[in-house]
Design a protein around this motif. Sequence first.
Motif, PDB file in Angstrom:
ATOM      1  N   TYR A 337       1.084  -1.154  -0.015  1.00 34.46           N
ATOM      2  CA  TYR A 337      -0.006   0.069  -0.007  1.00 34.46           C
ATOM      3  C   TYR A 337       0.850   1.197   0.027  1.00 34.46           C
ATOM      4  O   TYR A 337       0.756   2.101  -0.867  1.00 34.46           O
ATOM      5  N   GLU A 339       1.172   4.275   1.393  1.00 35.68           N
ATOM      6  CA  GLU A 339       0.395   5.583   1.148  1.00 35.68           C
ATOM      7  C   GLU A 339       1.406   6.428   1.035  1.00 35.68           C
ATOM      8  O   GLU A 339       2.327   6.682   2.080  1.00 35.68           O
ATOM      9  N   ALA A 388      -1.411   5.227  -3.402  1.00 36.55           N
ATOM     10  CA  ALA A 388      -0.681   4.203  -3.127  1.00 36.55           C
ATOM     11  C   ALA A 388       0.756   4.147  -3.904  1.00 36.55           C
ATOM     12  O   ALA A 388       0.667   4.589  -5.148  1.00 36.55           O
ATOM     13  N   ALA A 409      -6.673   4.355  -4.800  1.00 32.62           N
ATOM     14  CA  ALA A 409      -5.666   3.402  -4.626  1.00 32.62           C
ATOM     15  C   ALA A 409      -5.473   2.447  -5.690  1.00 32.62           C
ATOM     16  O   ALA A 409      -5.184   1.410  -5.807  1.00 32.62           O
TER      17      ALA A 409
END
Length: 654
Positions: A337, A339, A388, A409
């Motif tokens: 992920y 972020e 992401a 994402a």
Amino acid sequence: MSHPTPAGAPLGLDAEGRTGSPRARPVAPLLESRRGLGVGEVRLTGGFWGVRQETNAWATIQHCLTWMERLGWITNFDAVAGGRTRRERPGWQFSDSEIYKLLEAMAWEQARTGARPLAATFDRLVTRVAAAQDEDGYLNTCYGHPGQRERYSDLERGHELYCTGHLLQAAVARVRTFGEDDLLVQVARRAADHVCREFGHQGQQRICGHPEIELGLAELGRALDEPRYTEQARLFIERRGRGTLIPLPLLSPAYFQDDIPVREADVWRGHAVRALYLATAAVDVAVDTHDHGLLEAVTAQWERTVQRRTYLTGGMGSRHQDEGFGEDWELPPDRAYCETCAGIASTMVSWRLFLATGDVRYADLMERTYYNVIATSPRADGRAFFYANPLQQRVLGNTAQADEVNPRAEGGLRAPWFDVSCCPTNVARTLASWQTYVATIDGDELTLIQHAPCEIDVGLNLGGRLSVCVETRYPVDGRIHVTILDAPDREVTLRLRVPSWAHGATLTDTGGHERLIAPGWAAICAILRTGDTLTLDLPVEPRFTWPDPQIDALRSTVAIERGPLVLCLESADLPSGVAIENVRVDVGTPPQPEGDGAVIQARTVRHRTEHSTLPYLRSSPITTLHEELPLALVPYHRWAEHGPGTMRVFLPTI
């Protein structure tokens, strides 16, 4: 494109010539020895980060403002001020925070350039925000007004205190660059006072589902010399991990960092941004209150998380479901992920730990994250972003919609805006103040933390000034050339960081004397004269990097780095008919530099398998190596510039 500082607007002043200290900076511990440089003490002069900072100034800030105006997020404040509120309103319940992050970016940018148009835009936006504040200091456009839910009726998901925290951080930027006699600062002070009354020792013993108020209170307490705010931040931190938040479906208390008290946790877990914002605030409070136990707890959490739960890029967070950390060694490249906001939060923690300890590890991680997460998010024109940051893209990404809100994402392309657009404004405020993280000053010691072309001019505590000019093409070139412009008539120390990967670095002084420098610090302590030089040469040749064997998802693979840059292979650079999943790296042939990337030797493979209805075999597949071919790798921060494609950072080996 360069936009120089307007004539008559000195560095660190706004267009009207009003300012706080030229030493104004985002992080200023109360009893500091080592400190970061202020907006009036350092100026980027181009290079990798100078270009991005300028793009942020003339493109990203206006881009964010335009989108939030278009979607009605700013109009929410007008609705509260005009008494036109209702339960449903534009944006998520936390959209107020994006306006505050943008105001923070504007405040730092005004201090950097003194741009008059930006100052006028800032004032108009603050006026609209201020008009929505209630008499008792409460400020939120989603709760607490006619037709809306009651104040603090959903602390798990409501983000009211989270939004207030970002308001306070924006005010910190303003008070340090402009002064206390300012509308935004007044609004923030009233909001902070409200929080202290509502949640203080005699108030509600509750916390917000998303940490951030702690961070805002701690730094505003420093900026306004108000210990009540620091104490309230401490209270919120101590209340964490007591199970006071109501669990949500599919989300454990760890998601909110409400499962284990901060002092007892030994690793970061749950939602990555939440965990990192909380850790950032904990360091602030620990330093200002001399709480060594709390500081040691965060240090231990940093160590284990970095050793076992951090991606090669510096990215944090391996799970999409809760935007959170996985378990130790759970670092799948394709489901990473990572972020963008978590990357920014990671640098915030590491910077504070560096200021507190001086340990080079924290500066090294900051560099890795800057180049491979934060620089990766914005498109070159500053008007599209990654939310992401996976380390592998298996399929062609979806085309981002230029005029629509995009899923946050999804797809392998940067999008102009997301349904949850926390990352663009976070990038904006980070780039607007990036130069303040370049170096530190500690007595008569100047330490260059990040290598970027810049000019530094600082007043020393014992008198006199130390001014240097840094010239470099880093990270493409490893030479960092420092020229002394001014120095006092006594011994001072100049230090340059040698990254952990830089084995074989050398330092050359004015007299041409060269010495080998190990990773850590290259230092000179001497009476410096105008015109003296110091040159650090870092080996930025491409190199192989192997994953720890305990990372199941990466066994039998290798990555290639060049200096601080992680490189990747994109399908756009493959010969016709070659699929990225059929590439195997020849680790017997060292990678060679090419441009800002590298060239590796690889082989293609073909597998012959017996037919099965499932993707599993009863016997080993027969694998055939085919033609050798050189393949070009590009810096990960530039991937997907040519449109949708597949991509890998870790490549299988022969």
